[in-house]
Write a protein that holds these residues in place. Structure first.
Motif, PDB file in Angstrom:
ATOM      1  N   TYR A  36       3.957   5.671  -0.748  1.00  0.00           N
ATOM      2  CA  TYR A  36       5.228   5.425  -0.087  1.00  0.00           C
ATOM      3  C   TYR A  36       6.357   5.907  -0.999  1.00  0.00           C
ATOM      4  O   TYR A  36       6.246   5.893  -2.221  1.00  0.00           O
ATOM      5  CB  TYR A  36       5.426   3.931   0.179  1.00  0.00           C
ATOM      6  CG  TYR A  36       4.621   3.380   1.327  1.00  0.00           C
ATOM      7  CD1 TYR A  36       3.326   2.916   1.132  1.00  0.00           C
ATOM      8  CD2 TYR A  36       5.165   3.318   2.609  1.00  0.00           C
ATOM      9  CE1 TYR A  36       2.592   2.406   2.180  1.00  0.00           C
ATOM     10  CE2 TYR A  36       4.431   2.803   3.663  1.00  0.00           C
ATOM     11  CZ  TYR A  36       3.150   2.353   3.438  1.00  0.00           C
ATOM     12  OH  TYR A  36       2.424   1.854   4.483  1.00  0.00           O
ATOM     13  N   PHE A  90       5.678   4.564  -4.608  1.00  0.00           N
ATOM     14  CA  PHE A  90       4.721   3.474  -4.720  1.00  0.00           C
ATOM     15  C   PHE A  90       3.368   3.912  -4.180  1.00  0.00           C
ATOM     16  O   PHE A  90       3.280   4.478  -3.086  1.00  0.00           O
ATOM     17  CB  PHE A  90       5.177   2.246  -3.917  1.00  0.00           C
ATOM     18  CG  PHE A  90       6.382   1.556  -4.474  1.00  0.00           C
ATOM     19  CD1 PHE A  90       7.648   1.854  -3.990  1.00  0.00           C
ATOM     20  CD2 PHE A  90       6.255   0.602  -5.468  1.00  0.00           C
ATOM     21  CE1 PHE A  90       8.773   1.213  -4.493  1.00  0.00           C
ATOM     22  CE2 PHE A  90       7.369  -0.044  -5.980  1.00  0.00           C
ATOM     23  CZ  PHE A  90       8.626   0.263  -5.496  1.00  0.00           C
ATOM     24  N   LEU A 103      -1.258  -4.932   2.136  1.00  0.00           N
ATOM     25  CA  LEU A 103      -1.176  -3.868   1.139  1.00  0.00           C
ATOM     26  C   LEU A 103      -1.015  -4.457  -0.260  1.00  0.00           C
ATOM     27  O   LEU A 103      -0.264  -5.413  -0.447  1.00  0.00           O
ATOM     28  CB  LEU A 103       0.004  -2.952   1.425  1.00  0.00           C
ATOM     29  CG  LEU A 103      -0.116  -1.996   2.620  1.00  0.00           C
ATOM     30  CD1 LEU A 103       1.210  -1.315   2.873  1.00  0.00           C
ATOM     31  CD2 LEU A 103      -1.190  -0.967   2.363  1.00  0.00           C
ATOM     32  N   PHE A 105       0.355  -3.219  -3.863  1.00  0.00           N
ATOM     33  CA  PHE A 105       1.182  -2.138  -4.377  1.00  0.00           C
ATOM     34  C   PHE A 105       1.076  -2.003  -5.890  1.00  0.00           C
ATOM     35  O   PHE A 105       0.895  -2.989  -6.607  1.00  0.00           O
ATOM     36  CB  PHE A 105       2.653  -2.380  -4.027  1.00  0.00           C
ATOM     37  CG  PHE A 105       2.988  -2.146  -2.590  1.00  0.00           C
ATOM     38  CD1 PHE A 105       2.842  -3.154  -1.653  1.00  0.00           C
ATOM     39  CD2 PHE A 105       3.458  -0.915  -2.175  1.00  0.00           C
ATOM     40  CE1 PHE A 105       3.158  -2.943  -0.317  1.00  0.00           C
ATOM     41  CE2 PHE A 105       3.781  -0.685  -0.848  1.00  0.00           C
ATOM     42  CZ  PHE A 105       3.625  -1.706   0.080  1.00  0.00           C
ATOM     43  N   GLY A 106       1.250  -0.779  -6.355  1.00  0.00           N
ATOM     44  CA  GLY A 106       1.494  -0.552  -7.764  1.00  0.00           C
ATOM     45  C   GLY A 106       2.935  -0.886  -8.111  1.00  0.00           C
ATOM     46  O   GLY A 106       3.734  -1.254  -7.246  1.00  0.00           O
ATOM     47  N   GLN A 107       3.249  -0.739  -9.390  1.00  0.00           N
ATOM     48  CA  GLN A 107       4.566  -1.158  -9.879  1.00  0.00           C
ATOM     49  C   GLN A 107       5.666  -0.160  -9.520  1.00  0.00           C
ATOM     50  O   GLN A 107       6.853  -0.465  -9.653  1.00  0.00           O
ATOM     51  CB  GLN A 107       4.526  -1.341 -11.397  1.00  0.00           C
ATOM     52  CG  GLN A 107       3.507  -2.362 -11.862  1.00  0.00           C
ATOM     53  CD  GLN A 107       2.155  -1.731 -12.167  1.00  0.00           C
ATOM     54  OE1 GLN A 107       1.733  -0.768 -11.518  1.00  0.00           O
ATOM     55  NE2 GLN A 107       1.480  -2.277 -13.152  1.00  0.00           N
ATOM     56  N   GLY A 108       5.285   1.008  -9.102  1.00  0.00           N
ATOM     57  CA  GLY A 108       6.266   2.021  -8.748  1.00  0.00           C
ATOM     58  C   GLY A 108       6.546   2.975  -9.899  1.00  0.00           C
ATOM     59  O   GLY A 108       6.491   2.603 -11.078  1.00  0.00           O
TER      60      GLY A 108
ATOM     61  N   TYR B  35       7.520  -9.084   1.987  1.00  0.00           N
ATOM     62  CA  TYR B  35       7.215  -8.728   0.615  1.00  0.00           C
ATOM     63  C   TYR B  35       8.444  -8.956  -0.254  1.00  0.00           C
ATOM     64  O   TYR B  35       9.569  -8.785   0.192  1.00  0.00           O
ATOM     65  CB  TYR B  35       6.834  -7.244   0.492  1.00  0.00           C
ATOM     66  CG  TYR B  35       5.468  -6.883   1.007  1.00  0.00           C
ATOM     67  CD1 TYR B  35       5.277  -6.521   2.335  1.00  0.00           C
ATOM     68  CD2 TYR B  35       4.366  -6.881   0.156  1.00  0.00           C
ATOM     69  CE1 TYR B  35       4.016  -6.171   2.805  1.00  0.00           C
ATOM     70  CE2 TYR B  35       3.101  -6.528   0.616  1.00  0.00           C
ATOM     71  CZ  TYR B  35       2.938  -6.179   1.935  1.00  0.00           C
ATOM     72  OH  TYR B  35       1.697  -5.829   2.400  1.00  0.00           O
ATOM     73  N   GLY B  40      10.156  -3.113 -11.565  1.00  0.00           N
ATOM     74  CA  GLY B  40       9.024  -2.970 -12.467  1.00  0.00           C
ATOM     75  C   GLY B  40       7.779  -3.721 -12.049  1.00  0.00           C
ATOM     76  O   GLY B  40       6.779  -3.701 -12.777  1.00  0.00           O
ATOM     77  N   LYS B  41       7.804  -4.373 -10.889  1.00  0.00           N
ATOM     78  CA  LYS B  41       6.640  -5.155 -10.472  1.00  0.00           C
ATOM     79  C   LYS B  41       6.116  -4.747  -9.107  1.00  0.00           C
ATOM     80  O   LYS B  41       5.238  -5.403  -8.566  1.00  0.00           O
ATOM     81  CB  LYS B  41       6.978  -6.648 -10.462  1.00  0.00           C
ATOM     82  CG  LYS B  41       7.191  -7.248 -11.835  1.00  0.00           C
ATOM     83  CD  LYS B  41       7.395  -8.747 -11.748  1.00  0.00           C
ATOM     84  CE  LYS B  41       7.602  -9.366 -13.116  1.00  0.00           C
ATOM     85  NZ  LYS B  41       7.843 -10.832 -13.044  1.00  0.00           N
ATOM     86  N   GLY B  42       6.657  -3.732  -8.520  1.00  0.00           N
ATOM     87  CA  GLY B  42       6.158  -3.331  -7.210  1.00  0.00           C
ATOM     88  C   GLY B  42       6.509  -4.353  -6.148  1.00  0.00           C
ATOM     89  O   GLY B  42       7.475  -5.107  -6.276  1.00  0.00           O
ATOM     90  N   TYR B 101       2.368   1.027   8.702  1.00  0.00           N
ATOM     91  CA  TYR B 101       3.451   0.076   8.496  1.00  0.00           C
ATOM     92  C   TYR B 101       4.800   0.720   8.821  1.00  0.00           C
ATOM     93  O   TYR B 101       4.994   1.913   8.627  1.00  0.00           O
ATOM     94  CB  TYR B 101       3.538  -0.288   7.015  1.00  0.00           C
ATOM     95  CG  TYR B 101       2.773  -1.474   6.526  1.00  0.00           C
ATOM     96  CD1 TYR B 101       1.444  -1.651   6.832  1.00  0.00           C
ATOM     97  CD2 TYR B 101       3.398  -2.395   5.706  1.00  0.00           C
ATOM     98  CE1 TYR B 101       0.755  -2.743   6.326  1.00  0.00           C
ATOM     99  CE2 TYR B 101       2.724  -3.480   5.188  1.00  0.00           C
ATOM    100  CZ  TYR B 101       1.402  -3.653   5.499  1.00  0.00           C
ATOM    101  OH  TYR B 101       0.739  -4.713   4.987  1.00  0.00           O
TER     102      TYR B 101
END
Lengths: 115, 112
Positions: A36, A90, A103, A105-108, B35, B40-42, B101
Motif C-alpha cells: 500500500y 506499507f 491485515l 502491516f509492516g512499520q512502513g 486501525y 514508526g509502528k505501521g 480494502y
C-alpha cells in the motif's frame, strides 16, 4: 507469530533512479501479500497484491513486487522513480479467512526523492 | 464509485475524555475495520466487524469500544484519552471475501 518487517524506515533515491523497498514476512501457511502507499494526509491506497500464483506481480504506476517463499520476502521495485512517488509505503500480509481478511502491516518505509 | 468518510478529520481532546470517531461507507461492504497508525509502528488493528451488530477485537482493543448499528457505519470510542497521545485512526471496509480494502483518509487525534 505472524509478522511483517520493513527493515528500512527511510529511503532516499534520486528522481529517475531505480527503487527497491524491502519487506520480510513471517507467516504460517500460504500468505496473501500487499503493498500500500500513503500520500500525505490521505488513507492507504493499494499498489499491488499477491495471491498464490506468478511470483512477480505488476501494480499501478510502474510498481512491481516479487514473492520469494525461500527468502520470506516480498520486495517492491520500480525501474525509474518520479517525484510524485514521495510517500510512505506499507507492506502487509493477510489472514485471509472468509469474511475476516485482517491485515498485518509492516512499520512502513518513508520514501523521499532527490531532484 | 463509493467512498469511505471519516469524521472528524481532526480531533483534539483532553486527558480522560471519552472521544468518538465515526466512519461511513456506501459500498455496501460487509466487513469494516478500525486501525491505529503511529509513527514508526505501521497500522495495528483495534476492532473489526463482519456484519451489522457484530464486533470483533483486534490486537489493540484495550481502551476502545466500537459500535456497528448499521451496515454502512462503524464507530470507534476512545474510552479515556491519554495525555500526549497522538495518532491517526484509519477506517477501512472490505467487500466479499478476498476483495480489496478501501481506506478512509483518517482522523488525526491529539490529546492535550
Amino acid at each position: 507469530a505472524q509478522s511483517v518487517t520493513q527493515p528500512d524506515a527511510r529511503v532516499t533515491v534520486s528522481e529517475g533512479a531505480s527503487l527497491q523497498l524491502r519487506c520480510k514476512y513471517s507467516y504460517f501457511g500460504t500468505p496473501y501479500l500487499f503493498w500500500y502507499v500513503q500520500y500525505p494526509r490521505q488513507g492507504l491506497q493499494l499498489l499491488l497484491k499477491y495471491y498464490p500464483g506468478d511470483p512477480v506481480v505488476q501494480g499501478v504506476n510502474g510498481f512491481e513486487a516479487e514473492f520469494s517463499k525461500s527468502n520470506s520476502s516480498f520486495h517492491l521495485r520500480k525501474a525509474s522513480v518520479h517525484w510524485s512517488d514521495w510517500a510512505v509505503y506499507f507492506c502487509a500480509v493477510s489472514q485471509m479467512n472468509y469474511n475476516q481478511g485482517k491485515l498485518i502491516f509492516g512499520q512502513g518505509t518513508k520514501l523521499s526523492i532527490k531532484p | 464509485g463509493g467512498i469511505i468518510t471519516q469524521t472528524p478529520k481532526f480531533l483534539i481532546g483532553q486527558e480522560g475524555q471519552k472521544l468518538t470517531l465515526k466512519c461511513q461507507q456506501n459500498f455496501n461492504h460487509d466487513t469494516m475495520y478500525w486501525y491505529r497508525q503511529d509513527s514508526g509502528k505501521g497500522l495495528r488493528l483495534i476492532y473489526y466487524s463482519i456484519t451489522e451488530n457484530d464486533l470483533q477485537k483486534g490486537d489493540l482493543s484495550e481502551g476502545y469500544d466500537a459500535s456497528r448499528e448499521k451496515k454502512s457505519s462503524f464507530s470507534l470510542t476512545v474510552t479515556s484519552a491519554q495525555k500526549n497521545e497522538m495518532a491517526v485512526f484509519l477506517c477501512a471496509s472490505m467487500g466479499p471475501a478476498n476483495s480489496d480494502y478501501t481506506f478512509g483518509s483518517g482522523t488525526r487525534l491529539l490529546v492535550i
